[in-house]
Design an enzyme around this catalytic site. Sequence first.
Site, short mmCIF file in Angstrom:
data_model
loop_
_atom_site.label_atom_id
_atom_site.label_comp_id
_atom_site.label_asym_id
_atom_site.label_seq_id
_atom_site.Cartn_x
_atom_site.Cartn_y
_atom_site.Cartn_z
N ALA A 29 55.78 -32.10 2.98
CA ALA A 29 55.54 -31.73 1.59
C ALA A 29 56.81 -31.68 0.75
O ALA A 29 56.72 -31.59 -0.48
CB ALA A 29 54.84 -30.38 1.53
N LYS A 30 57.98 -31.74 1.38
CA LYS A 30 59.23 -31.63 0.63
C LYS A 30 59.44 -32.85 -0.27
O LYS A 30 58.85 -33.92 -0.07
CB LYS A 30 60.41 -31.49 1.58
CG LYS A 30 60.30 -30.38 2.59
CD LYS A 30 60.21 -29.00 1.97
CE LYS A 30 60.25 -27.94 3.05
NZ LYS A 30 60.12 -26.58 2.53
N ASN A 31 60.33 -32.70 -1.23
CA ASN A 31 60.65 -33.83 -2.12
C ASN A 31 61.13 -35.04 -1.32
O ASN A 31 60.84 -36.18 -1.67
CB ASN A 31 61.71 -33.43 -3.14
CG ASN A 31 61.20 -32.41 -4.14
OD1 ASN A 31 60.37 -31.55 -3.81
ND2 ASN A 31 61.67 -32.49 -5.37
N LEU A 32 61.88 -34.79 -0.26
CA LEU A 32 62.20 -35.82 0.72
C LEU A 32 61.57 -35.37 2.03
O LEU A 32 62.13 -34.54 2.75
CB LEU A 32 63.72 -35.98 0.88
CG LEU A 32 64.15 -37.03 1.92
CD1 LEU A 32 63.68 -38.43 1.52
CD2 LEU A 32 65.68 -37.02 2.11
N TYR B 193 60.06 -31.39 6.16
CA TYR B 193 58.62 -31.17 6.27
C TYR B 193 57.92 -32.10 5.27
O TYR B 193 58.43 -32.33 4.17
CB TYR B 193 58.33 -29.70 5.96
CG TYR B 193 56.88 -29.30 6.03
CD1 TYR B 193 56.23 -29.18 7.25
CD2 TYR B 193 56.18 -29.03 4.87
CE1 TYR B 193 54.90 -28.79 7.31
CE2 TYR B 193 54.85 -28.64 4.91
CZ TYR B 193 54.20 -28.53 6.13
OH TYR B 193 52.89 -28.16 6.18
#
Length: 365
Positions: free
Chosen positions: A185-188, A183
Amino acid sequence: MKISFASFKPMHDEIEYEIKFKFEEIYKRNWFILGDEDKKFEQEFADYCNVNYCIGCGNGLDALHLILKGYDIGFGDEVIVPSNTFIATALAVSYTGAKPIFVEPDIRTYNIDPSLIESAITEKTKAIIAVHLYGQPADMDEIKRIAKKYNLKLIEDAAQAHGSLYKGMKVGSLGDAAGFSFYPAKNLGSLGDGGAVVTNDKDLAEKIKALSNYGSEKKYHHIYKGFNSRLDELQAGFLRVKLKYLDKWNEERRKIAQKYIAGINNPNVIIPVEADYAKHVWYTFVIRSEKRDELQKYLNNNGIGTLIHYPIPIHLQQAYKDLGFKTGNFPIAEKIANEILSIPIWYGMKNEEIEYVIDKINAWK
């Protein structure tokens, strides 16, 4: 000062040329599903997680669902999940027809409390899902011991923990299989939805590969009643670009978190802890206060964006009213839900923005 809860701009400005080049490369290739980008990303992400196999899929929920289906978990079975997590963890269990069994978290780490797991195990229990919530790994050694003792599958929900370490080992390599979300917004994060399963289990990997593609290993030959959940070429390509920068971006998040931890000293605010076994990647920085709603209003009025992850525990959600739980059944999860508040933490935050957040929190009464 105005500080948004999250911003992708500094990160995306840094890689804009590479992302646009990758888009043009894929666009000109005219192959958009199950192509070279997907294959290369799967190999690169498997290598990153120190596992043998990675299968891209549509999203993080699908990743967990596919793992459970891959292990033939279904009607009449039970799967242990934390009472404090995003609803997707439980939904993955429900999608199979199995029943989620909630276990309370450790109030310090917010992750599942291993000391409470054994009492929740029955003859119907088939698996434990350990969630690495907010970017910090669960206490996996004890959970592994319990899973082995009762012959249970151990599944990692690593949707928020890309690159996090448990005693020096990458999340995703700590159980039988792990599900990741990409998603945005995730760090990746991808530039849309995406997910992946990682595992060292060859048979599971092959089954999930088929399950995610209509149950087919060969076109028009369907072994299973499968699903359509594939990581498309564009998202795989964008993730390949971003994966090269993940450790750098995570380190900056860690530096911001360390500044918060060193600087926030308001006695009415509880700051998160990093467990001694963990290398936290700070997907979110979650503080707590008994006067959370007042604090949120105060910060928002001072231009500081905030979110609550998550305001209603799963057992009190309308979607799970069929389980018959009431307020008070899982008091630790309920306490956390009533007190937590996520404050800004993102790659590219300026020092003056970080200091402003700290100063405003410390000035709150």
